[in-house]
Scaffold this active site. Structure first.
Site, short mmCIF file in Angstrom:
data_model
loop_
_atom_site.label_atom_id
_atom_site.label_comp_id
_atom_site.label_asym_id
_atom_site.label_seq_id
_atom_site.Cartn_x
_atom_site.Cartn_y
_atom_site.Cartn_z
N ASP A 13 35.36 34.18 36.65
CA ASP A 13 34.45 33.06 36.95
C ASP A 13 32.99 33.50 37.07
O ASP A 13 32.21 32.88 37.79
CB ASP A 13 34.87 32.35 38.26
CG ASP A 13 36.33 31.96 38.23
OD1 ASP A 13 36.78 31.49 37.18
OD2 ASP A 13 37.01 32.12 39.26
N GLU A 14 32.61 34.53 36.36
CA GLU A 14 31.22 35.00 36.44
C GLU A 14 30.28 34.12 35.62
O GLU A 14 29.06 34.17 35.83
CB GLU A 14 31.12 36.45 35.94
CG GLU A 14 31.86 37.48 36.77
CD GLU A 14 33.29 37.67 36.29
OE1 GLU A 14 33.71 36.93 35.37
OE2 GLU A 14 33.98 38.53 36.83
N GLY A 15 30.82 33.39 34.65
CA GLY A 15 29.96 32.55 33.81
C GLY A 15 29.92 33.06 32.37
O GLY A 15 28.93 32.88 31.67
N LYS A 16 31.03 33.67 31.94
CA LYS A 16 31.08 34.25 30.59
C LYS A 16 30.87 33.19 29.51
O LYS A 16 30.19 33.43 28.52
CB LYS A 16 32.41 34.97 30.37
CG LYS A 16 32.57 36.20 31.23
CD LYS A 16 33.95 36.81 31.11
CE LYS A 16 35.04 36.00 31.79
NZ LYS A 16 35.00 35.96 33.25
N GLY A 17 31.47 32.01 29.72
CA GLY A 17 31.37 30.95 28.71
C GLY A 17 29.92 30.63 28.39
O GLY A 17 29.51 30.58 27.23
N ASN A 38 44.84 30.72 31.38
CA ASN A 38 44.46 30.93 32.78
C ASN A 38 42.93 30.96 32.89
O ASN A 38 42.37 30.71 33.95
CB ASN A 38 45.08 32.22 33.36
CG ASN A 38 44.89 33.45 32.47
OD1 ASN A 38 44.49 33.34 31.32
ND2 ASN A 38 45.20 34.61 33.02
N ALA A 39 42.26 31.28 31.79
CA ALA A 39 40.79 31.31 31.78
C ALA A 39 40.23 29.89 31.66
O ALA A 39 40.88 29.00 31.13
CB ALA A 39 40.31 32.13 30.59
N GLY A 40 39.05 29.71 32.19
CA GLY A 40 38.35 28.43 32.02
C GLY A 40 36.89 28.75 31.79
O GLY A 40 36.19 29.12 32.72
N HIS A 41 36.45 28.71 30.56
CA HIS A 41 35.07 29.06 30.25
C HIS A 41 34.24 27.79 30.10
O HIS A 41 34.48 26.98 29.22
CB HIS A 41 35.01 29.94 28.98
CG HIS A 41 35.60 31.30 29.20
ND1 HIS A 41 35.79 32.22 28.21
CD2 HIS A 41 36.03 31.90 30.35
CE1 HIS A 41 36.31 33.31 28.73
NE2 HIS A 41 36.47 33.14 30.02
N GLN A 224 38.69 36.47 32.48
CA GLN A 224 38.90 37.00 33.84
C GLN A 224 37.86 38.09 34.13
O GLN A 224 36.78 38.06 33.53
CB GLN A 224 40.33 37.52 34.03
CG GLN A 224 41.39 36.43 34.07
CD GLN A 224 41.89 36.00 32.72
OE1 GLN A 224 42.14 36.82 31.86
NE2 GLN A 224 42.04 34.71 32.51
N THR A 239 45.75 39.77 37.14
CA THR A 239 46.39 39.07 36.03
C THR A 239 47.19 40.10 35.24
O THR A 239 47.28 41.26 35.64
CB THR A 239 45.36 38.29 35.18
OG1 THR A 239 46.08 37.46 34.26
CG2 THR A 239 44.41 39.20 34.41
N ARG A 305 37.01 28.26 45.39
CA ARG A 305 36.93 29.72 45.32
C ARG A 305 36.50 30.29 46.66
O ARG A 305 35.68 29.69 47.35
CB ARG A 305 35.92 30.12 44.24
CG ARG A 305 36.34 29.70 42.85
CD ARG A 305 35.28 30.03 41.81
NE ARG A 305 35.66 29.52 40.50
CZ ARG A 305 34.82 29.00 39.61
NH1 ARG A 305 33.52 28.94 39.88
NH2 ARG A 305 35.25 28.57 38.45
N LYS A 331 23.83 32.95 38.44
CA LYS A 331 23.78 32.15 39.66
C LYS A 331 22.82 32.67 40.73
O LYS A 331 23.07 32.50 41.93
CB LYS A 331 25.19 31.99 40.23
CG LYS A 331 26.06 31.06 39.35
CD LYS A 331 27.27 30.60 40.08
CE LYS A 331 27.78 29.27 39.57
NZ LYS A 331 28.95 28.77 40.22
P1 IMP Z 1 47.49 34.47 36.39
O1 IMP Z 1 46.66 35.24 35.43
O2 IMP Z 1 47.48 33.00 36.13
O3 IMP Z 1 48.85 35.02 36.54
O4 IMP Z 1 46.82 34.64 37.83
C1 IMP Z 1 46.75 35.91 38.48
C2 IMP Z 1 45.52 36.00 39.35
O5 IMP Z 1 44.36 36.00 38.53
C3 IMP Z 1 45.33 34.83 40.33
O6 IMP Z 1 44.69 35.30 41.49
C4 IMP Z 1 44.39 33.91 39.57
O7 IMP Z 1 43.66 33.07 40.41
C5 IMP Z 1 43.50 34.92 38.88
N1 IMP Z 1 42.92 34.42 37.64
C6 IMP Z 1 43.53 34.26 36.45
N2 IMP Z 1 42.66 33.78 35.54
C7 IMP Z 1 41.48 33.66 36.17
C8 IMP Z 1 40.17 33.24 35.74
O8 IMP Z 1 39.92 32.92 34.58
N3 IMP Z 1 39.21 33.24 36.70
C9 IMP Z 1 39.45 33.65 37.97
N4 IMP Z 1 40.63 34.05 38.40
C10 IMP Z 1 41.64 34.06 37.51
#
Ligand code: IMP
Length: 423
Positions: A13-17, A38-41, A224, A239, A305, A331
């Site tokens: 969540d550093e702001g890579k996107g 799991n990522a959200g950019h 991540q 992760t 967060r 930020k």
């Molecule tokens: P998973 O990758 O979904 O199995 O999650 C494992 C850990 O990594 C958890 O603490 C998640 O909150 C964290 N995590 C996974 N993807 C991200 C991301 O893109 N940003 C921040 N935390 C992440």
């Protein structure tokens, strides 16, 4: 032509996107090399906000080729939704989005297994995003996974069935209450696979080698952050992929001696979602202010967060592991108004002052040692030139550069593309 890297140096969540989007005009190819939905950019421009999960952040630029590398895990169902969002914005993705045949697929049962595994852990849960990431990488390394290239085979559904049946038995083994209707989930999965198959599957390592030969500029986009790395992160609260520089080599087939610049991106403070150690975490008004002003809610899960001061011990560790050549600080605007700022420069660890990340960084073992710096009052969000930045802000940045021994070349002062200042 060397491949440049952009890596998150904290807990994601550093702001890579945003930064990939800003840098994209300098690159012909943007390639994701690990992680999955799991990522959200998040990208903001022209008054609109877009969140990408699996698709590289260069997709909004007309000519940029976007590659999903072999190290990525793809959930066709989430991927289809991302494509639908692009369609809504009239983005012609078909000609510029390529997928490695060696990327692994997240099956509906992987998501169920993730939920079962987390439920079985009780208080010790990882805080997973529940997107099936861990179980998919387990099948990859266990040599059971289904890859994108398998979808080109006649019998891929037999392979799927065998694995899904095995997963159902494993879900029962966990002995927790996970409700699901597999028939429905499978229908949704098969529909999404049909959509995925409309895209171009390629032998991506060969594609990249050729692109390098032709002198094309390539940026590998990390997901991540380093502290979530499967080896070097705060295990087991990590992760399941290699989020550090080495992940770009294994996740794209790029040789180590072909890596050029390694851009490291960090926030001016620290955040973490999910469970696990976080030495500089704040439980007071300062932490609350960072969360509120910084709008610190997960782009994938919406979870609040955890926030805290900048941890320079952890950041230096990440700089070293990744061989970072240039830093980007995000930020900075969120810290406006704090009279004093703290940065962690050492830990008190079991009665000893140390300057590295020890094996066990649980809260009971560690107290951060802080250095105090002066804050700044000015609102930075409207600033566009380095000369406008307040003295105290520059002092903060220069202090970090001195400790980290790497230049901070870019500072971001807001979510929009335009709120980016070169130093
Ligand atoms: P998973 O990758 O979904 O199995 O999650 C494992 C850990 O990594 C958890 O603490 C998640 O909150 C964290 N995590 C996974 N993807 C991200 C991301 O893109 N940003 C921040 N935390 C992440």
């Amino acid at each position: 032509m060397a491949v440049d890297l952009l890596l998150g140096l904290q807990w994601g969540d550093e702001g890579k996107g945003k930064i990939v989007d800003v840098l994209t005009s300098d690159y012909e190819i943007i390639a994701r090399f690990q992680g999955g939905p799991n990522a959200g950019h998040t990208l903001e421009f022209d008054g609109q906000k877009h969140v990408l999960h699996t698709i590289p952040s260069g997709i909004f630029h007309e000519k940029t080729i976007n590659l999903i590398g072999n190290g990525v895990v793809i959930d066709p169902v989430i991927f289809k939704k991302e494509l639908e969002n692009l369609q809504k914005h009239n983005i012609d993705y078909k000609s510029k989005l390529f997928i490695s045949r060696k990327a692994h697929l997240i099956l509906p049962t992987h998501r169920l297994l993730d939920a079962a595994s987390e439920a079985s852990k009780g208080k010790a849960k990882i805080g997973s995003t529940l997107k099936g990431i861990g179980p998919t990488y387990m099948d990859k390394t266990g040599r059971n996974g289904i890859r994108v290239g398998d979808l080109e085979l006649e019998n891929w559904k037999d392979k799927y069935r065998a694995l899904a049946d095995k997963h159902e038995k494993m879900i029962q083994f966990y002995d927790v209450n996970v409700q699901y209707n597999l028939a429905e989930l499978e229908q949704e999965f098969y529909d999404a696979v049909d959509t995925l198959k409309e895209l171009q599957f390629i032998d991506s390592e060969a594609f990249l080698h050729q692109a390098q030969k032709e002198g094309k500029t390539i940026l590998a986009e990390g997901a991540q952050g380093s502290l979530l790395d499967i080896d070097f992160g705060t295990y087991p609260f990590v992760t399941s992929s290699t989020t550090t520089a080495a992940g770009a080599c294994t996740g794209l087939g790029v040789a180590p001696n072909q890596i050029g610049e390694a851009y490291g991106i960090f926030k001016a403070y620290t955040t973490r979602v999910g469970s696990g150690p976080f030495p500089t975490e704040l439980f007071d008004e300062d932490g609350e202010t960072m969360g509120r002003v910084g709008n610190e809610f997960g782009a994938t899960t919406g979870r609040a967060r955890r926030c805290g001061w900048l941890d320079l011990v952890a950041l230096k560790y990440a700089v070293q592991i990744n061989g970072i050549t240039q830093l980007i600080m995000m930020k900075g605007d969120v810290l406006s108004g704090f009279e004093k700022l703290k940065v962690c420069t050492a830990y008190n660890y079991k009665g000893e002052k140390i300057k590295h990340l020890p094996y066990n960084i649980e809260a009971e073992n560690i107290t951060p040692v802080y250095t105090e710096l002066k804050g700044w009052a000015a609102d930075l969000t409207g600033m566009t030139k380095a000369s406008e930045l307040p003295k105290e802000f520059n002092d903060y940045v220069e202090y970090l550069e001195k400790v980290l021994q790497v230049p901070i070349k870019v500072v971001s002062v807001g979510p929009d593309r335009k709120q980016t200042i070169l130093r």
